[in-house]
Scaffold this active site. Sequence first.
Site: not given
Length: 484
Positions: A83, A160, A184
Site C-alpha cells: 500500500k 482504505s 482498512s
Amino acid sequence: MTWTVDKQLALTSTQAVKAIQSGQLKAAEYVATLLARAEALSNLNAFTVLDVEGALAAAHRIDALGENERARQPLAGLPIVVKDNINTRGLQTSAATPALEGFTPARHAPSVQRLIDAGAILLGKTNMHELAFGITSTNLSPGAGSVRNPYDPGLIPGGSSGGTAAAIAARMAPAGLGTDTGGSTRIPAALCGIVGLRPSVGDGGTQRRYHDPQAVVPISHTRDTVGPMARTVADVTLLDGLITGHGPLAQASIANLRIGLPEPFWQGLEAALEGVAREALVKLEAAGVTLVPVEMSELFAINARVSTAIALHEPLEDLHAWLVANKAPVQSVAEIVARIASPDVHATYDAVLANELGGDYQTAITVWRPRLQQLYAHTFAGCGVDALLFPTTRLVAVPIDDMNGSSRVSIDGAPPIDEMSAFLRNTDPSSNAGIPGLSLPAGLVDGRLPVGLELDGPLGSDRRLLAIGLAFEEILGTLPAPAI
C-alpha cells in the site's frame, strides 16, 4: 511442467513459493506474467506505481541462485504489493495525496524489509483512499484515481487498502500489505473476496504485534497497523509468520471450538448479505463448531465515545512527526491539507486542524477505551469463547461515487445513512480496543458479490485466530476469481 498464464495467475503464495524454490517455475516468468496482468487491468486503478524494471531485476537475481540458496529464502521469488502509505526505499510513498506524490523514503518499513529479506519481490505500490481516511478508495488525486472492484468495476473495492485488495483479487499479485486503522484491511478484503488481517495493537508498545515506527503515513498511533492480505488464510499466515518471526502454524481443531456470535453485529444487515453469512454458519455448525450467542449490548455506545475523539485528534501530531522523521519534501500538515484532492478527506482534515473535540480525547483514551477493552476481555472470558464471528460489513460493495462527496447508502430501502459509518460499524470497535481481527470470504451474493466474515480474538491471540481461520477456510472454501 508447462506453466500457462492461467496456471500462474491461479497460484496462491504458498504454491508459487514452492514452484519457484523447486525450480519448476522461473521467478522472472511469474513476475512478467503478473506485470502483464496488472498492465492489462490498469482500468481498475489498483496501482499508483508499478516497478517493472525493479521487479524483473529482482526476479532474475532469485533465478540465478542455486536450489539450496533459494530454499533458504522462505518467500524466494514471491511477488507482493504494498500500500502506498507504507514506506518503501526507492519507490514512492505518497499516501495517494498530491503533496507527497513522488516522495521516496530512505528505507523500507520493517514489515516490508522482513518480507524482502525472505525473498519477496516488490511489484509496486497500491492505490488507496487518500491519506487512508476513508473506506471506499474513491480518490480524486490526479496521480491516483478511484480504485475499482474486480468483481464489478462500477463498485467500490472498500478501503482504505482498496488497491492491495483489488490487485490480489484480480490476480495481479498473490499477496501484499495494507494498513488498518478502523477496518482498512478487513473491509476491502470482505468486498473483494480475499483475506485480511488486523494484528493486535493493544497498548501500542509491547502488545503491538507489528512494529513499524514512523514507517507508515499515519492517522492514529493508537489504532494504525500494517496488515497482510492474500487470497487464503494460509498465505496471510505465511506473511504474518515472517514479519513476526514465528514458524509454521497448524489449523485449529474444530472439536471443542466455541465461537461467539455478538448480537449487535448481526443486526441491521443487508438481507442478501445476511443470507450468505448465515449459510456459512450452518456449514460451520455442521462441521462441529459450537456457536454461542453473545449479547454485548453496550458495545456501540461505548465505542462511539472512543472512535471519533481519537480519529480527529491524533492525525495532526502523528502526521507531522512522520513528515519530520522521514525528511519529506513537505514538513507542514497544513500544506498537505491545502493540496488534498478528495472532498471527503479535505473536510475531515479541516476538522482535524480545527481541533474541534478538545478534552474529549483524554476522556476517550483514559476512560472509554479501557472500558471498551474490558468489555471485550470479559466477553471472551465470561462466555468461554475462542473468538467472535460476524459479517465484516453490513452490506456488499456499492456503486462508486465519482464526486466523492458525503455519500449515503440505503440498506434494503431503509432511510439513507452515512456510507463510511455503515461500512465501519462492525470493524471499528475491535480497532479501538486494539484486538486482532481476521476477515475471510463467506460466499457470494447472487453468485457475483463477495461477503466477508470476521473473526475477532482476545488481545495477543493472533496465532490462535489464524489457526481458527485456517480451519474455517477448509470448511467454507475460497471464492472463484472475478470474471474480468
